[in-house]
Motif scaffolding. Structure first.
Motif, PDB file in Angstrom:
ATOM      1  N   LEU A  50       0.832  -1.204   0.000  1.00  0.00           N
ATOM      2  CA  LEU A  50       0.000   0.000   0.000  1.00  0.00           C
ATOM      3  C   LEU A  50       0.867   1.256   0.000  1.00  0.00           C
ATOM      4  CD1 LEU A  50      -2.768  -1.076   2.538  1.00  0.00           C
ATOM      5  CD2 LEU A  50      -3.002  -0.853   0.057  1.00  0.00           C
ATOM      6  N   SER A  51       1.895   1.247   0.804  1.00  0.00           N
ATOM      7  CA  SER A  51       2.795   2.394   0.890  1.00  0.00           C
ATOM      8  C   SER A  51       3.507   2.642  -0.445  1.00  0.00           C
ATOM      9  CB  SER A  51       3.815   2.155   2.001  1.00  0.00           C
ATOM     10  OG  SER A  51       4.702   3.236   2.098  1.00  0.00           O
ATOM     11  N   LEU A  52       4.024   1.582  -1.049  1.00  0.00           N
ATOM     12  CA  LEU A  52       4.753   1.724  -2.317  1.00  0.00           C
ATOM     13  C   LEU A  52       3.858   2.149  -3.475  1.00  0.00           C
ATOM     14  CD1 LEU A  52       7.097  -1.379  -2.108  1.00  0.00           C
ATOM     15  CD2 LEU A  52       7.797   1.020  -2.054  1.00  0.00           C
ATOM     16  N   THR A  53       2.576   1.811  -3.391  1.00  0.00           N
ATOM     17  CA  THR A  53       1.655   2.178  -4.471  1.00  0.00           C
ATOM     18  C   THR A  53       0.903   3.473  -4.173  1.00  0.00           C
ATOM     19  OG1 THR A  53      -0.054   0.714  -3.543  1.00  0.00           O
ATOM     20  CG2 THR A  53       1.359  -0.193  -5.283  1.00  0.00           C
ATOM     21  N   GLY A  54       1.306   4.162  -3.116  1.00  0.00           N
ATOM     22  CA  GLY A  54       0.741   5.477  -2.820  1.00  0.00           C
ATOM     23  C   GLY A  54      -0.637   5.448  -2.205  1.00  0.00           C
ATOM     24  N   ARG A  55      -1.050   4.305  -1.696  1.00  0.00           N
ATOM     25  CA  ARG A  55      -2.373   4.209  -1.068  1.00  0.00           C
ATOM     26  C   ARG A  55      -2.228   4.356   0.446  1.00  0.00           C
ATOM     27  NH1 ARG A  55      -4.783  -1.079  -3.776  1.00  0.00           N
ATOM     28  NH2 ARG A  55      -2.604  -1.716  -3.721  1.00  0.00           N
TER      29      ARG A  55
END
Length: 167
Positions: A128-133
C-alpha cells in the motif's frame, strides 16, 4: 638493534586514490586497503586511517561531500536489490510453509499461521505504501459530527438528549 624502516612516501595521485577508496568504503580502512591492493596499490590500513583522521582529513571530507549523491544512488540501488532478493526468499519460505501444512508435516501449525499472518500484514502495508495508497485511516471529525451523521443515515438510532439538532 633493529633499524626502523623509513615511512613510504606516496604521490598525490596515490593519496587521492587512497582517500577515494576510503570514501567508497565508508571509512572502512580494511576494505579500502583490500580494494586498493586488488588494483595494484598497497597502502596499509593504519596509513589510510591516519590520512582521514589527521593528515588529509580536509581533503577526505571534501571528497565525501563531492561524491555523496553518487554514493547515495549506489546505496539506493543496493538496497533495492536486497529488498528484491529478500522478497524472493520470503516467497520461497511461504511456499515451503504451505507445502508442510498441506502434507500435515508442520510440527507447529499455529506458529506457522502466526508467522504467515505477520508476513501478510507487513507485505500488505508495504505494498500500500509503495503504491501510494493510505496505510491508515484517520478520523478528523468530532464525536458530535459523527453522531449527527449517524442520526441522518439511520433516523431514531441517535437521540440528542436536551439539545436541538441545530446545536
Amino acid at each position: 638493534m633493529a633499524t626502523k624502516t623509513p615511512a613510504k612516501t606516496y604521490t598525490q595521485e596515490e593519496i587521492t586514490r587512497g582517500l577515494m577508496a576510503m570514501v567508497a568504503w565508508a571509512g572502512k580502512a580494511t576494505d579500502a586497503a583490500r580494494s586498493l591492493e586488488d588494483q595494484g596499490l598497497k597502502i596499509p590500513t593504519s596509513t589510510l586511517r591516519g590520512w582521514i583522521q589527521s593528515t588529509h582529513a580536509d581533503e577526505y571530507q571534501e571528497l565525501r561531500s563531492k561524491y555523496a549523491s553518487k554514493l547515495e544512488e549506489a546505496l539506493v540501488r543496493d538496497m533495492r536489490e536486497v529488498a528484491i532478493r529478500a522478497t524472493r526468499a520470503q516467497q520461497k519460505a511461504v511456499e515451503e510453509a504451505e507445502k508442510r501444512l498441506e502434507r500435515g508435516a508442520d510440527t507447529d501449525p499455529a506458529r506457522t499461521a502466526a508467522a504467515l499472518s505477520k508476513v501478510s500484514q507487513v507485505s500488505t502495508d508495504k505494498l500500500l505504501s509503495l503504491t501510494g495508497r493510505p496505510t491508515a485511516i484517520t478520523e478528523t471529525r468530532g464525536m458530535n459530527e459523527i453522531l449527527r451523521s449517524l442520526a441522518q443515515k439511520v433516523p431514531g438510532l441517535v437521540v440528542f438528549d436536551g439539545e436541538s439538532e441545530d446545536e
